[in-house]
Design a protein around this motif. Sequence first.
Motif, PDB file in Angstrom:
ATOM      1  N   GLU A 108       0.842  -1.195   0.000  1.00  0.00           N
ATOM      2  CA  GLU A 108       0.000   0.000   0.000  1.00  0.00           C
ATOM      3  C   GLU A 108       0.878   1.245   0.000  1.00  0.00           C
ATOM      4  O   GLU A 108       1.729   1.411   0.866  1.00  0.00           O
ATOM      5  N   SER A 109       0.676   2.102  -0.972  1.00  0.00           N
ATOM      6  CA  SER A 109       1.518   3.283  -1.116  1.00  0.00           C
ATOM      7  C   SER A 109       1.216   4.311  -0.040  1.00  0.00           C
ATOM      8  O   SER A 109       0.151   4.310   0.580  1.00  0.00           O
ATOM      9  N   LEU A 110       2.164   5.197   0.135  1.00  0.00           N
ATOM     10  CA  LEU A 110       1.979   6.283   1.089  1.00  0.00           C
ATOM     11  C   LEU A 110       0.776   7.122   0.695  1.00  0.00           C
ATOM     12  O   LEU A 110      -0.001   7.568   1.544  1.00  0.00           O
ATOM     13  N   GLU A 111       0.611   7.359  -0.599  1.00  0.00           N
ATOM     14  CA  GLU A 111      -0.519   8.168  -1.063  1.00  0.00           C
ATOM     15  C   GLU A 111      -1.844   7.505  -0.716  1.00  0.00           C
ATOM     16  O   GLU A 111      -2.800   8.166  -0.285  1.00  0.00           O
ATOM     17  N   THR A 112      -1.920   6.177  -0.877  1.00  0.00           N
ATOM     18  CA  THR A 112      -3.144   5.456  -0.519  1.00  0.00           C
ATOM     19  C   THR A 112      -3.408   5.555   0.971  1.00  0.00           C
ATOM     20  O   THR A 112      -4.553   5.734   1.412  1.00  0.00           O
ATOM     21  N   GLN A 113      -2.359   5.447   1.767  1.00  0.00           N
ATOM     22  CA  GLN A 113      -2.528   5.574   3.214  1.00  0.00           C
ATOM     23  C   GLN A 113      -3.028   6.961   3.585  1.00  0.00           C
ATOM     24  O   GLN A 113      -3.872   7.107   4.477  1.00  0.00           O
ATOM     25  N   MET A 114      -2.520   7.992   2.899  1.00  0.00           N
ATOM     26  CA  MET A 114      -2.986   9.345   3.177  1.00  0.00           C
ATOM     27  C   MET A 114      -4.431   9.538   2.732  1.00  0.00           C
ATOM     28  O   MET A 114      -5.174  10.323   3.322  1.00  0.00           O
ATOM     29  N   ASP A 115      -4.836   8.825   1.676  1.00  0.00           N
ATOM     30  CA  ASP A 115      -6.236   8.864   1.245  1.00  0.00           C
ATOM     31  C   ASP A 115      -7.159   8.433   2.378  1.00  0.00           C
ATOM     32  O   ASP A 115      -8.273   8.940   2.522  1.00  0.00           O
ATOM     33  N   LYS A 116      -6.694   7.481   3.150  1.00  0.00           N
ATOM     34  CA  LYS A 116      -7.511   6.907   4.222  1.00  0.00           C
ATOM     35  C   LYS A 116      -7.371   7.669   5.539  1.00  0.00           C
ATOM     36  O   LYS A 116      -8.159   7.456   6.457  1.00  0.00           O
ATOM     37  N   ALA A 117      -6.370   8.518   5.623  1.00  0.00           N
ATOM     38  CA  ALA A 117      -6.087   9.205   6.882  1.00  0.00           C
ATOM     39  C   ALA A 117      -7.011  10.397   7.089  1.00  0.00           C
ATOM     40  O   ALA A 117      -7.578  10.953   6.147  1.00  0.00           O
ATOM     41  N   LYS A 118      -7.156  10.811   8.337  1.00  0.00           N
ATOM     42  CA  LYS A 118      -7.911  12.015   8.655  1.00  0.00           C
ATOM     43  C   LYS A 118      -7.109  13.232   8.206  1.00  0.00           C
ATOM     44  O   LYS A 118      -5.879  13.217   8.245  1.00  0.00           O
ATOM     45  N   LEU A 119      -7.830  14.274   7.809  1.00  0.00           N
ATOM     46  CA  LEU A 119      -7.168  15.490   7.353  1.00  0.00           C
ATOM     47  C   LEU A 119      -6.241  16.037   8.438  1.00  0.00           C
ATOM     48  O   LEU A 119      -5.135  16.501   8.141  1.00  0.00           O
ATOM     49  N   GLU A 120      -6.658  15.960   9.687  1.00  0.00           N
ATOM     50  CA  GLU A 120      -5.838  16.473  10.788  1.00  0.00           C
ATOM     51  C   GLU A 120      -4.491  15.761  10.845  1.00  0.00           C
ATOM     52  O   GLU A 120      -3.457  16.379  11.135  1.00  0.00           O
ATOM     53  N   ASP A 121      -4.494  14.465  10.554  1.00  0.00           N
ATOM     54  CA  ASP A 121      -3.246  13.696  10.577  1.00  0.00           C
ATOM     55  C   ASP A 121      -2.328  14.111   9.427  1.00  0.00           C
ATOM     56  O   ASP A 121      -1.105  14.199   9.587  1.00  0.00           O
ATOM     57  N   VAL A 122      -2.935  14.346   8.254  1.00  0.00           N
ATOM     58  CA  VAL A 122      -2.145  14.771   7.100  1.00  0.00           C
ATOM     59  C   VAL A 122      -1.551  16.157   7.353  1.00  0.00           C
ATOM     60  O   VAL A 122      -0.384  16.413   7.046  1.00  0.00           O
ATOM     61  N   LEU A 123      -2.358  17.051   7.936  1.00  0.00           N
ATOM     62  CA  LEU A 123      -1.863  18.390   8.277  1.00  0.00           C
ATOM     63  C   LEU A 123      -0.700  18.311   9.257  1.00  0.00           C
ATOM     64  O   LEU A 123       0.277  19.053   9.143  1.00  0.00           O
ATOM     65  N   GLU A 124      -0.796  17.382  10.199  1.00  0.00           N
ATOM     66  CA  GLU A 124       0.267  17.230  11.190  1.00  0.00           C
ATOM     67  C   GLU A 124       1.564  16.762  10.532  1.00  0.00           C
ATOM     68  O   GLU A 124       2.649  17.258  10.857  1.00  0.00           O
ATOM     69  N   VAL A 125       1.452  15.826   9.604  1.00  0.00           N
ATOM     70  CA  VAL A 125       2.631  15.332   8.894  1.00  0.00           C
ATOM     71  C   VAL A 125       3.324  16.484   8.175  1.00  0.00           C
ATOM     72  O   VAL A 125       4.538  16.666   8.274  1.00  0.00           O
ATOM     73  N   ARG A 126       2.524  17.291   7.459  1.00  0.00           N
ATOM     74  CA  ARG A 126       3.127  18.381   6.704  1.00  0.00           C
ATOM     75  C   ARG A 126       3.741  19.426   7.622  1.00  0.00           C
ATOM     76  O   ARG A 126       4.826  19.944   7.360  1.00  0.00           O
ATOM     77  N   SER A 127       3.055  19.726   8.712  1.00  0.00           N
ATOM     78  CA  SER A 127       3.562  20.762   9.613  1.00  0.00           C
ATOM     79  C   SER A 127       4.865  20.337  10.291  1.00  0.00           C
ATOM     80  O   SER A 127       5.739  21.160  10.545  1.00  0.00           O
TER      81      SER A 127
END
Length: 218
Positions: free
Chosen positions: A78-97
């Motif tokens: 499972e690619s990182l992009e697919t995992q981010m598809d399934k993740a909550k927006l708050e989690d994705v924002l945290e990764v970027r920050s």
Amino acid sequence: MQIQRKTLAEEVAERLLEGILNDEYIIGEKLPIEPELMKIYGVGRSSIREAIKILLIKGILSVQQGVGTFVVSKNAQESLETQMDKAKLEDVLEVRSILDAKIAGKAAAHRTEEDLKTIKMFLDLRNKLADDRKALECYEADVNFHVSIAKACGNSLLKEIFIIASKHILSSFEHRHDNDTQPFKISQKIHTDLYLAIENKDSEKAEFIAQQIVDRIY
């Protein structure tokens, strides 16, 4: 939209994977050498190497030093992009920050003159679109400003993670923006300060300013 375009390497990786799924390249078989792959797919050496790296990460290929690159599976992890598809927006924002400050510091150390031109282009575009009260387009320019910094950081893995996260954040903004460009006007100066720190190769200052942007201290 710029950050959603496929690179040559991604296209080659897809074609290589198709060949593996269609048994053009058999599990356990060694891939052709780089010059042959360059002829087959009509791209340069760097695109071939990046495509192989993509399939290595997915568990499709394996490199044996001094021997060659081998097909080891047809089933991609499972690619990182697919995992981010399934993740909550708050989690994705945290990764970027978490990545922002480190990427800015590395970009200050590694940026080229060409990188600076691209970063400045999106900085100026961000400002113009804010003045024109075009919120969605302004946000796209803001994302591309930060993505262009990530592309200048000299670490391909950090760059890819950041791009994927940014793309998902942009997608969420497209569904919830309210045409308010005032926050972009307010934060234009600190984004300009970040650009100047990168231009001056001041990694410490670039990291500090990037963290202030993350924490919205401006």
